[in-house]
Scaffold this motif. Structure first.
Motif, PDB file in Angstrom:
ATOM      1  N   SER A  61      94.550  38.138  16.007  1.00  0.00           N
ATOM      2  CA  SER A  61      94.720  37.616  17.164  1.00  0.00           C
ATOM      3  C   SER A  61      95.973  36.838  17.379  1.00  0.00           C
ATOM      4  CB  SER A  61      93.390  36.721  17.426  1.00  0.00           C
ATOM      5  OG  SER A  61      93.338  35.583  16.641  1.00  0.00           O
TER       6      SER A  61
ATOM      7  N   ILE B 255      90.578  39.958  12.169  1.00  0.00           N
ATOM      8  CA  ILE B 255      90.436  39.868  13.541  1.00  0.00           C
ATOM      9  C   ILE B 255      91.233  38.460  14.074  1.00  0.00           C
ATOM     10  CG2 ILE B 255      89.204  39.458  15.458  1.00  0.00           C
ATOM     11  CD1 ILE B 255      87.266  41.512  14.232  1.00  0.00           C
ATOM     12  N   GLU B 256      90.731  37.338  13.161  1.00  0.00           N
ATOM     13  CA  GLU B 256      91.221  36.106  13.429  1.00  0.00           C
ATOM     14  C   GLU B 256      92.827  36.189  13.292  1.00  0.00           C
ATOM     15  OE1 GLU B 256      90.025  33.329  14.671  1.00  0.00           O
ATOM     16  OE2 GLU B 256      87.918  33.163  13.883  1.00  0.00           O
TER      17      GLU B 256
ATOM     18  N   HIS C 138      89.583  31.268  21.888  1.00  0.00           N
ATOM     19  CA  HIS C 138      89.521  31.775  23.099  1.00  0.00           C
ATOM     20  C   HIS C 138      88.290  31.634  23.720  1.00  0.00           C
ATOM     21  CE1 HIS C 138      90.287  35.178  26.009  1.00  0.00           C
ATOM     22  NE2 HIS C 138      89.079  35.801  25.490  1.00  0.00           N
TER      23      HIS C 138
ATOM     24  N   GLN D 256      99.223  37.321  19.743  1.00  0.00           N
ATOM     25  CA  GLN D 256      99.407  36.259  20.739  1.00  0.00           C
ATOM     26  C   GLN D 256     101.035  35.798  20.625  1.00  0.00           C
ATOM     27  OE1 GLN D 256      97.765  35.231  23.035  1.00  0.00           O
ATOM     28  NE2 GLN D 256      97.225  32.886  23.243  1.00  0.00           N
TER      29      GLN D 256
ATOM     30  N   ALA E  53      94.626  31.195  20.768  1.00  0.00           N
ATOM     31  CA  ALA E  53      94.426  31.908  19.418  1.00  0.00           C
ATOM     32  C   ALA E  53      94.560  30.697  18.374  1.00  0.00           C
ATOM     33  CB  ALA E  53      95.547  33.081  19.353  1.00  0.00           C
ATOM     34  N   PRO E  54      93.667  30.903  17.183  1.00  0.00           N
ATOM     35  CA  PRO E  54      93.238  32.166  16.895  1.00  0.00           C
ATOM     36  C   PRO E  54      91.834  32.430  17.905  1.00  0.00           C
ATOM     37  CG  PRO E  54      93.521  30.734  15.061  1.00  0.00           C
ATOM     38  CD  PRO E  54      93.811  29.929  16.225  1.00  0.00           C
ATOM     39  N   ILE E  55      91.140  33.650  17.859  1.00  0.00           N
ATOM     40  CA  ILE E  55      90.320  34.163  18.796  1.00  0.00           C
ATOM     41  C   ILE E  55      89.240  33.341  19.105  1.00  0.00           C
ATOM     42  CG2 ILE E  55      89.030  35.578  17.321  1.00  0.00           C
ATOM     43  CD1 ILE E  55      89.528  37.660  19.815  1.00  0.00           C
TER      44      ILE E  55
ATOM     45  N   PHE F 105      95.521  36.153  25.044  1.00  0.00           N
ATOM     46  CA  PHE F 105      94.212  35.610  24.651  1.00  0.00           C
ATOM     47  C   PHE F 105      94.471  34.049  25.523  1.00  0.00           C
ATOM     48  CE2 PHE F 105      94.546  38.067  20.682  1.00  0.00           C
ATOM     49  CZ  PHE F 105      93.404  39.056  21.234  1.00  0.00           C
TER      50      PHE F 105
END
Length: 378
Positions: free
Chosen positions: A320, A316-317, A345, A324, A340-342, A337
């Motif tokens: 993201s 996920i990271e 966010h 982005q 990023a990374p999330i 976002f």
């Protein structure tokens, strides 16, 4: 080392017979790694402070780079300004604990142990070179991105070539990839397995690196994934358990449980000092090595495709960041976002740093449980 020194004495001291069991040596490896880390950690942090190897937070104004940042990214940089000067390169502590503990409790006649240790150390040295350039030479770019990717990919290629040419670790499925959820279903990659291994190691190494942005976040997630892959290594190395769960039996993989336990113990020791507010950061020295180590354990247990599930947080990271960048490039500067990374966010949304970290740990535990649960769906 302990195996060769103590097990021969079991004929005279029956209690030493436990040395032959992987479970015992794995438990001792984890405990040893953590004790070493907790005991030498303060001294190492003190040395890093004395050498002025501290985290640099680039100012959000007055630089060419800052004009390319969004307002939210600048705000996140400002939120982290209080961390400037915190010692980094704490990955040296992690590597030291892993190496000492694995050499002490692992069977040193096992080739997998040496391969995994060697590549982990190589990735740690790559991260150390990057940290060194950033912190001591004041070169904010560190080692160039292309150079880092190149070294990671070459290391992965060497591992892939060794697996294919040696052909002795899993002779029936050397270049096959097991498909999760299905019994005895493999994807034959043939020669493409070599670049596939390189992609796994490179991708995992960088994904953990991207996750390392908040106090305790990467270390906690690595601990959870490390426990899962240690369990997989133990199962894959036992012919009775692997047969029951319909997974590929790998004769020498069980010994990787010792390495995995050392990795978990070392990460726990680091988390002792890295928990919020962090006394030390792992830097690329730690994140690149830990990510590569997880990728190697997935490869040598033949569960490469379980890695995106067990390491779901890392996926996920990384996604993201990719999304982005892609959105910014192809949608005229629009972002998906805030940052990023999330994890940044959510930080920009106003979540407390400790809340983000704990919630991501919870998600990491869920992903690990889901990954292990696939073993019973076959």
């Amino acid at each position: 080392m302990a195996y060769w020194l103590l097990y021969p004495l079991s004929d005279h001291f029956g209690a030493l017979n436990v040395i032959q069991y992987i479970t015992f040596r794995a438990a001792m490896a984890g405990v040893t790694a953590m004790l070493i880390g907790v005991l030498i950690g303060p001294r190492m942090i003190s040395i890093l402070k004395r050498l002025r190897i501290g985290q640099t937070i680039r100012a959000a104004n007055g630089t060419e780079t800052s004009h390319k940042l969004g307002e939210h990214a600048k705000a996140v940089l400002e939120q982290h300004e209080h961390k400037a000067g915190t010692p980094t390169m704490g990955g040296v502590l992690i590597l030291a604990c892993i190496i000492i503990s694995t050499l002490l409790w692992g069977r040193l006649d096992n080739n997998l142990i040496w391969i995994v240790l060697s590549v982990t150390i190589a990735l740690g040295l790559l991260g150390m070179a990057d940290d060194f350039r950033k912190l001591l030479l004041q070169n904010h770019k560190g080692v160039s991105g292309k150079a880092k990717l190149g070294v990671q990919f070459v290391l992965g290629l060497l591992v892939g070539i060794y697996i294919v040419t040696a052909g002795k670790f899993f002779p029936e499925h050397s270049t096959d990839v097991a498909l999760p959820f299905f019994k005895n279903v493999y994807i034959p990659l043939s020669i493409l397995y070599v670049p596939f291994v390189a992609l796994v190691i490179t991708g995992t190494s960088n994904a953990v690196n991207l996750t390392d942005g908040l106090d305790g976040l990467a270390a906690g997630c690595v601990i959870i994934a490390g426990v899962a892959f240690s369990a997989l290594a133990y199962i894959a190395g036992r012919i009775d358990w692997s047969r029951y769960l319909n997974i590929l039996y790998i004769e020498h993989a069980g010994e990787l449980t010792v390495f995995g336990a050392a990795l978990v113990g070392a990460s726990m020791a680091f988390l002792w000092f890295n928990s919020h507010p962090a006394e030390v950061f792992m830097g690329d020295t730690g994140s690149l090595a830990l990510g590569g180590a997880l990728g190697l354990m997935a490869i040598f247990t033949k569960h490469e495709l379980l890695l995106p599930i067990i390491g779901g947080i890392f996926v996920i990271e990384a996604l993201s960041v990719l999304l982005q960048v892609g959105s910014f490039k192809f949608r005229g500067g629009k972002r998906l976002f805030l940052v990023a990374p999330i994890h940044h966010h959510y930080q920009r949304l106003g979540w407390a740093e400790s809340k983000i970290v704990i919630r991501f740990w919870i998600l990491a535990a869920i992903f690990a449980a889901l990954g292990l649960a696939t073993l019973k769906t076959r």
